[in-house]
Design an enzyme around this catalytic site. Structure first.
Site, PDB file in Angstrom:
ATOM      1  N   HIS A  84       4.471   1.718  -7.912  1.00 31.46           N
ATOM      2  CA  HIS A  84       3.432   0.764  -7.737  1.00 31.46           C
ATOM      3  C   HIS A  84       2.728   0.892  -9.082  1.00 31.46           C
ATOM      4  O   HIS A  84       2.414  -0.095  -9.791  1.00 31.46           O
ATOM      5  CB  HIS A  84       2.574   0.810  -6.385  1.00 31.46           C
ATOM      6  CG  HIS A  84       3.365   0.603  -5.253  1.00 31.46           C
ATOM      7  ND1 HIS A  84       3.390   1.882  -4.654  1.00 31.46           N
ATOM      8  CD2 HIS A  84       4.007  -0.259  -4.795  1.00 31.46           C
ATOM      9  CE1 HIS A  84       4.028   1.276  -3.499  1.00 31.46           C
ATOM     10  NE2 HIS A  84       4.327   0.196  -3.399  1.00 31.46           N
ATOM     11  N   GLY A 133       0.819  -1.254   0.022  1.00 29.48           N
ATOM     12  CA  GLY A 133       0.185   0.050  -0.019  1.00 29.48           C
ATOM     13  C   GLY A 133       0.569   1.310   0.102  1.00 29.48           C
ATOM     14  O   GLY A 133       2.148   1.206  -0.268  1.00 29.48           O
ATOM     15  N   GLY A 135       9.053  -4.895  -8.423  1.00 29.36           N
ATOM     16  CA  GLY A 135       9.955  -3.759  -9.073  1.00 29.36           C
ATOM     17  C   GLY A 135      11.469  -4.117  -8.821  1.00 29.36           C
ATOM     18  O   GLY A 135      11.969  -4.719  -7.908  1.00 29.36           O
TER      19      GLY A 135
HETATM   20  P1  AMP Z   1       6.024  -2.358  -1.496  1.00 29.84           P
HETATM   21  O1  AMP Z   1       4.658  -1.881  -1.403  1.00 29.84           O
HETATM   22  O2  AMP Z   1       7.190  -1.105  -1.001  1.00 29.84           O
HETATM   23  O3  AMP Z   1       6.284  -3.663  -0.849  1.00 29.84           O
HETATM   24  O4  AMP Z   1       6.350  -2.505  -3.050  1.00 29.84           O
HETATM   25  C1  AMP Z   1       5.484  -3.540  -3.925  1.00 29.84           C
HETATM   26  C2  AMP Z   1       6.020  -3.525  -5.078  1.00 29.84           C
HETATM   27  O5  AMP Z   1       6.429  -2.465  -5.795  1.00 29.84           O
HETATM   28  C3  AMP Z   1       7.507  -4.172  -5.016  1.00 29.84           C
HETATM   29  O6  AMP Z   1       7.482  -5.251  -6.051  1.00 29.84           O
HETATM   30  C4  AMP Z   1       8.419  -3.223  -5.012  1.00 29.84           C
HETATM   31  O7  AMP Z   1       9.744  -3.589  -5.810  1.00 29.84           O
HETATM   32  C5  AMP Z   1       7.749  -2.074  -6.380  1.00 29.84           C
HETATM   33  N1  AMP Z   1       8.295  -1.038  -6.236  1.00 29.84           N
HETATM   34  C6  AMP Z   1       8.458   0.022  -4.796  1.00 29.84           C
HETATM   35  N2  AMP Z   1       8.974   1.135  -5.474  1.00 29.84           N
HETATM   36  C7  AMP Z   1       9.229   1.073  -6.535  1.00 29.84           C
HETATM   37  C8  AMP Z   1       9.746   2.026  -7.637  1.00 29.84           C
HETATM   38  N3  AMP Z   1      10.303   3.108  -7.353  1.00 29.84           N
HETATM   39  N4  AMP Z   1       9.899   1.667  -8.891  1.00 29.84           N
HETATM   40  C9  AMP Z   1       9.344   0.241  -9.223  1.00 29.84           C
HETATM   41  N5  AMP Z   1       8.739  -0.514  -8.648  1.00 29.84           N
HETATM   42  C10 AMP Z   1       8.857  -0.322  -7.239  1.00 29.84           C
END
Ligand code: AMP
Length: 337
Positions: A37, A31, A148
């Site tokens: 995201h 979230g 990501g």
């Molecule tokens: P999180 O909500 O931080 O667990 O991230 C969810 C997904 O979004 C994960 O696969 C992260 O690697 C990806 N993500 C987070 N930040 C970025 C970003 N700046 N660029 C690309 N993907 C991202």
């Protein structure tokens, strides 16, 4: 977009589509959605008939209780963003739904989870990640799951997990989305105060400095790491770790002979940030470093395209989406030249 909270509701929402042969894409998130995201969701929207986003702040992967407690939670805003980005199903379960009383199972990947983040955050971090990812894959049974490159070690660990357990899913990786000044988007950036936000630029500065040296022909890991560390000095930031590793195995490299991942983590006040970039030797394509071609990672980190600059300059993707009035479309800034 439907919001569902139980595994039963999720399956009931997806089963007819799966039986009809539609492709299902899953984007797991914790979230506090941002453009990073939305880039994953955008890719899923392009490739799949149905897009599911999970919204779950997974207690099992937090090594610090304070980090878990202050992690931003904004479900209503996330739901608006997800709906605007064309998500079909938002899966927002409670902690009890995911870890009911009596829950006693963990999934652990060895090796690639045991360095860098595995050392800094302890084995429980990736054990929490691999357990929740396995559970989400079993719950949603997607054809494709999206991750990501921002969390590069997580990608390697998840790929290992999927291969070792023969999970029937394809893993798609989306390039890191950055602010115009190079800072990788992260839900934790919102917790930085203005001074911390300025100091956080130490991370992309380190990657840029190493990228520039690599593009100029430097192959010694020690020299590249020194350049990266020195670039962090003016920001008064010490890296927690700084490493040059082989992209698939995460093994440390002595010299830059092929593609390599530079990984960095640093504590900015009480906020911990990570970043990474792919570096390649200057002549890996047989071209001298100054020959025009793909821009170097450093150039990419420094100068996002005007289109990206415009998109990312707005700090709130919800405002942006409202003004566009259509599902988000974006081009990630890639670190791969
Ligand atoms: P999180 O909500 O931080 O667990 O991230 C969810 C997904 O979004 C994960 O696969 C992260 O690697 C990806 N993500 C987070 N930040 C970025 C970003 N700046 N660029 C690309 N993907 C991202």
């Amino acid at each position: 977009m439907r919001t569902v909270r139980t595994v039963g509701e999720l399956r009931a929402a997806l089963d007819p589509d799966r039986r009809a042969g539609l492709t299902i894409g899953l984007v797991p998130t914790m979230g506090a959605l941002h453009e990073g995201h939305l880039a994953l969701i955008g890719r899923a929207r392009e490739q799949c008939d149905r897009v599911v986003v999970s919204l779950f702040v997974n207690p099992a992967q937090f090594d610090e209780r304070s980090d878990l407690e202050r992690y931003p939670r904004q479900e209503e805003r996330d739901a608006h963003l997800a709906a605007g980005a064309g998500v079909d199903v938002l899966f927002a379960p409670s902690v009890e739904e995911v870890y009911p009383p009596g829950f006693a199972t963990a999934v652990q990947v060895f090796g690639v989870s045991e360095q860098m983040e595995g050392v800094a955050r302890g084995a429980e971090h990736f054990r929490g990640v691999t357990t929740i990812v396995t559970k989400l894959l079993c719950m949603a049974m997607p054809d494709i799951a999206y991750f990501g490159q921002k969390d590069a070690q997580q990608v390697v660990v998840v790929r290992r997990l999927v291969e070792d357990l023969n999970l029937p899913v394809r893993i798609e990786v989306v390039a890191t989305v950055r602010e115009p000044d190079g800072l990788a988007l992260s839900s934790r950036n919102a917790l930085l105060d203005p001074g911390g936000r300025a100091r956080a630029l130490a991370l992309p500065a380190a990657l840029s400095a190493a990228g520039e040296r690599a593009a100029a022909g430097e192959r010694s890991t020690a020299a590249l790491l020194t350049a990266a560390r020195e670039a962090m000095g003016p920001f008064r930031v010490e890296p927690e770790y700084l490493a040059l590793v082989e992209p698939d195995t995460l093994q440390p490299l002595d010299t830059l002979t092929g593609e390599a991942l530079m990984m960095v983590a640093a504590q900015i006040g009480d906020i911990r940030l990570i970043d990474n970039a792919l570096l390649g030797p200057a002549n890996s394509t047989g071209q001298p470093p100054t020959t025009a071609g793909s821009p170097s990672p450093a150039a990419i980190l420094r100068s996002p395209s005007p289109a990206n600059h415009h998109r990312l300059a707005s700090r709130d993707p919800l405002d942006e989406q409202r003004s566009r009035g259509r599902p988000a479309e974006r081009e990630a800034i890639t670190c791969r030249g």
